[in-house]
Design a protein around this motif. Sequence first.
Motif, short mmCIF file in Angstrom:
data_model
loop_
_atom_site.label_atom_id
_atom_site.label_comp_id
_atom_site.label_asym_id
_atom_site.label_seq_id
_atom_site.Cartn_x
_atom_site.Cartn_y
_atom_site.Cartn_z
N SER A 71 0.87 -1.19 0.00
CA SER A 71 0.00 0.00 0.00
C SER A 71 0.90 1.23 0.00
O SER A 71 2.00 1.21 0.56
CB SER A 71 -0.90 0.00 1.24
N TYR A 73 1.00 5.66 0.33
CA TYR A 73 0.34 6.95 0.54
C TYR A 73 1.40 8.02 0.73
O TYR A 73 2.57 7.73 0.99
CB TYR A 73 -0.62 6.90 1.74
N THR A 75 2.50 11.56 2.77
CA THR A 75 2.25 12.34 3.97
C THR A 75 3.48 13.16 4.32
O THR A 75 4.61 12.69 4.12
CB THR A 75 1.85 11.43 5.16
#
Length: 353
Positions: A71, A73, A75
Motif C-alpha cells: 500500500s 500513501y 504524507t
Amino acid sequence: MWIGSEKTTRIPFQSSFKSRLIVLSSLGLILFASLLLIKQNTNSQSEIKTLENPQRLPQNLPTFSTKFNPSLYHTNGTEVIYQIPNSPKAVLFIAHGCTINAYDFWDKSPNCPHCTGLPEERIFVLQALERNMAVLTISSLGECWTFKREMENVEWIIHNWIQSNKLGDLPKFAIGASSGGYFVSALATKVEFSSICIMIAEGVFEQIDIPKNYPPTLFVHMVKDKIRASAIGSNMAELMEKEIEVKEIRCEEFPPDAGFLAKRVPGLETELTVKLIEVLGEKGFLDQKGYLKKDGRGIKWKEALVEKKLIDEKFELFRHINEELNLAFAYHEYTSLKNDEIFEWFESHMKGN
C-alpha cells in the motif's frame, strides 16, 4: 649403434630386445609418474581456487510464497510504502541509502506502478514478509537522510502508522543502510526499537547521547572498507562499555558469476549475463582470479555492452546490474546475502513494547 660415434658394433638380437624392453618400461614408469604429478597439481590448484572465495554464495534464491501487495500513501512531503502480512509478529522499518528511495524495495505492481524492485532490497523485503514482519519503507525528503526535521517527521509517521494499523503490541525493529544506517542509529534514541541493524555505516554515536535503554545493535559491513570497519570497531567498544549488546557481520568480495546475476535480477536473461562477464574480462575490468578491480560505479560496463549492441542506451536494468556488481566488489552496497543472520538477530530480540 652408439649414438655420437661412427663405430658400429653388432649386438646379439636377444640382448638388444631385452635392452629395448627395459628402456620402454622405464619410459612407461616415467610417463605414469608425470601424469600422476599433473593430476595432483590440478587437484591442488582446484582446492586453492575454492579457498580463494571465502564467501559462500547461495546457489538458488529462496522460494517465496508471499507476493508483493504493498500500500502507498503520501504524507508530510514524502512517500510511505508498506505491506502487512496475515498475523504479523513484528514491525520492521527500513531506511534506504543515498539516491535510493522507498520505491526501490518493492516490485512494480498495480498498487505501485512506479516501484522498481532493486535486487538486494526486494529480496530483503520478501524474506521479511515471509517471516511475518510488517514492513514499512519511507523515502527521505532529499537524496540522503537529514537529522532535524526529518527525525521528527519519521518518528511521527512510524507512530501514526503503527496506531492506525493496530500494531502497537508488536516488537519494533529497524535497519538502515549507508545514510539510512546513520539515520537509524540516531532515530533509535527517539523510537523504542527492540533491536536495530546498521548496514555499511558506523552510526553517529559521537554526535548523540546514548541512553541506557539503547537497543541491541547489529553492524553489517564490508571489510574491504577498512576505514569504516575501524570506526565500527570503535563504536562497538563504546556501546559495550555502556552494557549495550552488539554484534557484527563481515562481508567479503566474490567474483561475479553469470548465473548468480541472472537469478538475482528478475527479467535479466542468462545469455546477456554470460556476455556481460565476457565483456568484463575483455575490457580488463576483472583481475586474473575473476574478481572486479572496481565496483559497478567505477567501470563503464554499460557503455561496453552498448558498443557491442547487446543493450541500448535506455536499458532498464542498469541500476539492478550495477547493484550486483557493487555487491561482488564488496566495498559499499546493500546486501541480502546475510539475511538469515540478520533476521535471526531480530528474532532473538522479540520482546514486545
